[in-house]
Every structure is written in C-alpha cells, then in structure tokens.
Design a protein around this motif. Structure first.
Motif, PDB file in Angstrom:
ATOM      1  N   ARG A 185      45.537  39.846  25.408  1.00 19.78           N
ATOM      2  CA  ARG A 185      44.884  38.864  24.530  1.00 19.78           C
ATOM      3  C   ARG A 185      45.801  38.479  23.371  1.00 19.78           C
ATOM      4  NH1 ARG A 185      38.906  41.032  24.834  1.00 19.78           N
ATOM      5  NH2 ARG A 185      37.876  39.221  25.752  1.00 19.78           N
ATOM      6  N   SER A 234      50.429  35.300  26.708  1.00 18.50           N
ATOM      7  CA  SER A 234      51.136  35.062  27.964  1.00 18.50           C
ATOM      8  C   SER A 234      51.883  36.327  28.361  1.00 18.50           C
ATOM      9  CB  SER A 234      52.117  33.903  27.821  1.00 18.50           C
ATOM     10  OG  SER A 234      52.867  33.722  29.006  1.00 18.50           O
ATOM     11  N   VAL A 260      38.562  35.033  30.661  1.00 15.28           N
ATOM     12  CA  VAL A 260      40.018  34.845  30.644  1.00 15.28           C
ATOM     13  C   VAL A 260      40.570  35.369  29.328  1.00 15.28           C
ATOM     14  CG1 VAL A 260      41.893  33.145  30.666  1.00 15.28           C
ATOM     15  CG2 VAL A 260      39.927  32.861  32.196  1.00 15.28           C
ATOM     16  N   THR A 280      47.381  34.413  30.143  1.00 18.98           N
ATOM     17  CA  THR A 280      47.995  33.865  31.350  1.00 18.98           C
ATOM     18  C   THR A 280      49.200  34.714  31.740  1.00 18.98           C
ATOM     19  OG1 THR A 280      49.429  32.392  30.077  1.00 18.98           O
ATOM     20  CG2 THR A 280      47.301  31.498  30.799  1.00 18.98           C
ATOM     21  N   GLY A 331      49.086  32.424  36.361  1.00 22.81           N
ATOM     22  CA  GLY A 331      48.056  31.610  35.726  1.00 22.81           C
ATOM     23  C   GLY A 331      47.096  32.455  34.917  1.00 22.81           C
ATOM     24  N   ASP A 332      45.812  32.096  34.963  1.00 22.43           N
ATOM     25  CA  ASP A 332      44.818  32.787  34.139  1.00 22.43           C
ATOM     26  C   ASP A 332      44.701  34.265  34.508  1.00 22.43           C
ATOM     27  OD1 ASP A 332      44.274  30.475  32.785  1.00 22.43           O
ATOM     28  OD2 ASP A 332      42.399  30.032  33.854  1.00 22.43           O
ATOM     29  N   THR A 368      42.233  37.565  33.787  1.00 27.19           N
ATOM     30  CA  THR A 368      40.891  37.915  33.325  1.00 27.19           C
ATOM     31  C   THR A 368      40.804  39.403  33.004  1.00 27.19           C
ATOM     32  OG1 THR A 368      40.121  38.367  35.563  1.00 27.19           O
ATOM     33  CG2 THR A 368      39.888  36.098  34.766  1.00 27.19           C
TER      34      THR A 368
END
Length: 608
Positions: A582, A586, A381, A384, A443-444, A446
């Motif tokens: 990263r 968000s 992850v 988000t 949400g998450d 990856t």
C-alpha cells in the motif's frame, strides 16, 4: 438440547470437583471426576443385548466453511479434486444421521478450527468477535448448526490470543476440550477435560460414551507470546493416563480420545520440550482403557489404523480425516451387555469424501452474508505490480516473489532498530515458500494476492546470530533436498521434501550469497557463503529477521530459539506485506530482487 457453556467450571481457577448435566451430556470440569450410576444385569439364558452406534469426526478445519479459496477467490480445487468446508461436511453428517438414526450418532472434532482462511482471520482481526456487540464467529455458527457434540483444542486455536479463544468457546453450543491445557498457577485444566454422552439404546440401558480432549504441547513454544505464564501443556500420554481411569470409574462404557496430535511419534521441536508432538499412537499403546482415537494436527489422512495396547493387548482404532473438511471419519462401534455393563465387541473406522456431496444450503445460507463481506475485503486493491510473480519454482530457485517477503521483513526490522545499539549491524532475513500456487499478478494487486504469500498468522522478530550460526542454520535448511548425483537429469518432482520435510520448513535467507550443493550429503551442502562479496567470518554478528514460529523453535532449526531477541512485533507478517505494498503503491522486482542462492552439483548450477 445444546450444552450450556456457562455450566462449565473449567475456566475458573477455583473450580473443584463437579460435572454439568445438559442435553444428555456429562461435561468434566476442572475438578475430579464423579461417579455415574451403573445399570442392572439380565437373567441367564436370554440373548445378549447388543447395540451399534457411530461417532463421526473432523479435524483441522482451519476456518473452512465454504468450498472456497479466498486466496484465489474461486471454488477450491486441488490436483486430487478434493473439496473443503463445513457445508460439505454437514451434508455427509446428515446422510449418516439418516442412515444410522440421529440418536445413534455423535459428532466430534480434533482441533485447529479458528485459523487458516481469510474468513476466520476477518472475524478475529478485522471485525473481531471480541468487540462489544461483536459478531458470532462463523465457525461457531456453522458447527452449532451442524450439531457438534465436542471439539478438542488445536494449537492454532491460540494464535489470536486467549481472549479470542474464550469468546469463541462462549459462542459454541458444545465444549472445547483440553485435558492437558492447564492453568499455569493452579495446574488445573483451563478447559473442560472431557464430555460424557449417553446413547439411548432400545435395551433400556444407556451406553455412556466419554470423549477426552487432548491438545498439543507445542503450543507452549509456538504461541509463547499468548500463553506464557498463563497456561502450560504437559504431554498427552501423561494426561491420558490420569483421565482415562477416572472416566472408566465414572462408568464410561466407551472411551474415545480426540487428540490434536499426529500418530508418527515424532516432534518438530527437538529437545526443547520433554513431550512428543505427534503422540496419538503412543497414547493408544501406553494407556489402557481407550477404544478409539480421533487424530489431528498432522494433516495426514488415516482411514483406519490399529495400535495394540502394551498392557492389555487390546487393539485401539485410530483415524485421521483429511484436513479442511475434505473427509469425515466414521468410527463404528458394536457393544454387547456383559456382566452388568456395556463392552466394546468391535470397533472400526472409515472416511467419507466430501467431494461426493453438495454443500448443505442450511449452512451456506446461514453464513452467506459473512462470506460476501470477506470476499469483498480480500478483493480490495492495495497497489500494482510491474510484472507477474509466481512461487511455482520457488522451492528450488531464488524467486523474486520470495525476495518480496524478505525485503519487507528486512526494511521493517531496519526501521525498528534505527538509531539503536544494533542499527549498524547487517540485517538478514528468512522466508519460506508456503504455497506453490501463490502469485502476484501484473497490474492490480489485491489483499488476497499479498495475503496468499503468507497464509499463516506469523509475526516478525529480530534475533542476534553469528556467521557460524548462520552456516549451521542454512545447512539444516538444506536437508530439504534429496541428494542428487552430478551429471544426470534433475526431476523437480523428486528433488524436494526429503524425509518428509514440508515446504514451510525450507528457508531461503536474503542478505548473503551461497550455493546449495545437492550432490553432497546433508550437513555439508552450503558452499561459498559470503556477505558483501567476502567469505563470512564465523564470529561476525548479524541481525536476523525471522518469523515467531521459527524463533520459538518451530521446525527445530538451530541457534535461533536461544538467540538474543532484539525486537518483536505483534502484527502479522501478512499485514506488514499488505501495508508495504500500500505504501509503495507499485511493486517492481527490479528494485529488490536478486539471485542470492542457487542449487549446484559439484560447482555446476542445477538451473543455469
């Protein structure tokens, strides 16, 4: 016996004439061909001696070992329910070998092997095979286990640089062939041009099967940063005309070309190179002495296609199996002994579908650990997202997910040029929809989500262009749409990919606003091109954030390849996106997304 790669002289600039014998193979070095011995005839009145054998072929494997999609983290599937991967190919190969007898078969590949999945990326960049005591590349391990006899070089073999390619070559138990990949200084082949395999027949006389490898001249454009000044890539027809007679003079009874080049006779780079990109059919037509061509590069399935050689009138069989290990080509040859040599009496081809068989546990167990490491890597992850974003409509709408690529590229270029001579110029950015199934979930987020937006190893550049050049660029891009009259319904299934233009050759440009009028003919579709609310001045200057494929001429877009380069980066755009997510933590489309372009017909939006 596996071929000993250390016997090859191809990579040495000092290599002269020579061949290497190993496991029943004669491998061509960078020097001139040497003659091989001839067999003896038989008396009159005896039945003709005949022999049949099969050459299996794959192409454009693009790092697929498992029937797995690392970008969705689940078993691969598409609308036609194709399967992918060398594990499936291995099962098909074993079945053919059992049916034909292993000694009566060969297995070759037509290139694009070590790029395309996160599995191949991981072992080029994250845990590189070039590291001291580094791992063996999964594609080398799988292909060695299956028992390939030769593989031609593809253009994507050069994406990670020559050191990675050389290490991969060293790890393979079979030669990587490239008769037209030449050392830039000596103009000698930098790789083995050919291999000759001897087929043991019940007649006591071997059939000598030569495989000539040819790669794509576009490497000089697409991977200029990696090969410029080091290697040159002349045309396929020219090099085939040079090598095929040599192979025949060596005593080759059958000549097969493994060509990383499509069969359409077209090029995507216009007049930037004097060579044809998709030249396989031209090779068959123009060069006498070829029996079959394994075609690659174009990602088009061709089960069997015959081309008549203009000089001899002989038919040459061409076949291209579908990409990623979806199909396996079978060339079936019948030869007869005539006048002291074997002559091809019949040659045909067909393809086998890998979705009809299970994966070979020999291959999956061999690489299970590597597969698990990569699955773990892509599921990290990195941030988000406030909302879900999808590319499903991106080919015909300005979607936030494509804006994400453009904002990352724009911010990266602005930061790189800050404080310099061009810092005050506005930055525009181009991006394509590479996959209609990519997405960022709510949400998450990856690594696999972000990487799925950019499956290619393209890097980022900044070029200087004018308003007039931008207009030309957008007009060229807009050819992608099928001309659609005003008033009637619009079927999105028939709207795009005019004249076979792929999705990755349609660019949306951010930083400006414009309409694309699909009721107008190609070349006059861009309407209301504006910057900052005002019509663009043709003489205005802009910084253009563009991927290296486009900047090098990929797709043959106008102006950009010849435009002044202001900055370039060696990091993949995919990694830049991952790093951006990263850093931000968000992702919120409200902070960067806007509708900069839309499709219209005579001023009316197609999608209100």
């Amino acid at each position: 016996m596996p071929l000993n790669r250390r016997t090859f002289l191809g990579r040495s600039a000092a290599a002269g004439a020579g061949v290497a014998m190993a496991g029943g193979a004669v491998v061509g070095s960078a020097g001139a061909a040497q003659a091989a011995g001839q067999g003896h005839g038989h008396g009159r009145g005896r039945p003709a001696k005949r022999y049949s054998f099969t050459v299996m072929g794959t192409t454009d494997l693009h790092g697929n070992v498992f029937n797995w999609d690392y970008f969705t983290d689940k078993e691969y599937d598409d609308s036609a329910h194709n399967d992918v991967g060398l594990a499936k190919i291995s099962t098909l190969v074993d079945r053919v070998r059992r049916e034909k007898g292993r000694r009566n078969t060969l297995l070759i590949d037509a290139g694009d092997t070590i790029q395309g999945t996160q599995l191949s990326y991981y072992y080029a960049k994250v845990d590189p095979i070039t590291a001291r005591r580094g791992p063996v590349h999964p594609m080398a391990r799988a292909m060695n286990a299956i028992g390939y006899d030769a593989a031609a070089l593809g253009n994507h073999e050069f994406n990670y640089g020559i050191p990675v390619l050389r290490k991969f070559e060293e790890q393979c138990d079979f030669p990587l062939l490239g008769a037209n990949a030449l050392d830039a200084k000596t103009l000698r082949p930098a790789f083995a041009p050919y291999v000759i395999r001897r087929m043991r027949t019940p007649c006591g006389r071997d059939v000598r099967v030569a495989v000539l490898g040819l790669t794509n001249p576009g490497i000089a454009i697409w991977d200029k940063a990696n090969v410029g000044g080091k290697m040159v890539f002349p045309g396929l027809e020219e090099q085939a005309a040079k090598w095929v007679p040599k192979l025949r003079s060596m005593g080759a009874d059958v000549v097969i070309v493994s060509a990383h080049s499509g069969s359409s006779g077209t090029s995507s780079w216009g007049d930037q190179l004097p060579y044809v990109e998709n030249a396989a059919a031209l090779v068959a037509e123009q060069v006498p002495g070829i029996d079959a061509i394994l075609v690659g590069h174009a990602h088009v399935e061709i089960a069997e296609h015959f081309v008549t050689n203009k000089e001899t009138g002989k038919r040459v069989v061409l076949s291209e199996p579908a990409k990623w290990g979806q199909r396996l080509t079978l060339f079936d040859f019948d030869v007869v002994w005539e006048k002291g040599r074997w002559v091809v009496e019949r040659a045909g081809s067909r393809v086998l579908n890998s979705n009809t068989v299970p994966e070979d546990p020999k291959v999956t167990s061999l690489l299970r650990r590597e597969h698990r490491k990569v699955v773990e890597y892509v599921n990290q992850v990195i941030g988000t997202s406030v909302v879900a974003m999808s590319t499903a409509d991106a080919p015909w709408k300005d979607e936030p997910i494509i804006d994400l690529i453009n904002v990352v590229q724009t911010e990266t270029v602005k930061a790189a040029l800050a404080g310099g001579e061009y810092a005050a110029l506005p930055v525009l950015s181009q991006a394509s929809c590479f996959s209609r199934t990519a997405g960022i979930p709510a949400g998450d987020v990856t690594i696999k989500d972000a990487a799925g937006l950019y499956p290619f190893e393209n890097t980022l550049e900044a070029r200087l262009i004018t308003g007039a050049q931008l207009k030309d660029y957008l007009e060229y891009s807009a050819r992608y749409y099928v001309r659609t009259a005003a008033g009637g319904p619009v079927d999105t299934a028939k709207l795009t990919n005019a004249d076979g233009i792929p999705d990755y050759n349609y660019d949306a440009v951010s930083g400006v606003t414009y309409d694309v009028d699909i009721a107008k003919p190609a070349g006059s579709r861009i309407v209301g091109l504006s910057f900052g609310g005002k019509a663009i001045d043709p003489a205005a200057r802009f910084v253009f954030a563009v991927n290296n494929y486009r900047a090098s001429g990929g797709g043959n877009f106008p102006h950009v390849p010849g435009a002044q380069q202001l900055w370039a980066n060696s990091d993949e755009i995919r990694n830049t996106i991952i790093g951006w997510v990263r850093e931000k933590g968000s992702v919120d489309p409200a902070a960067f997304a806007s509708v900069g372009w839309r499709l219209t017909r005579e001023g009316t939006p197609v999608f209100p």
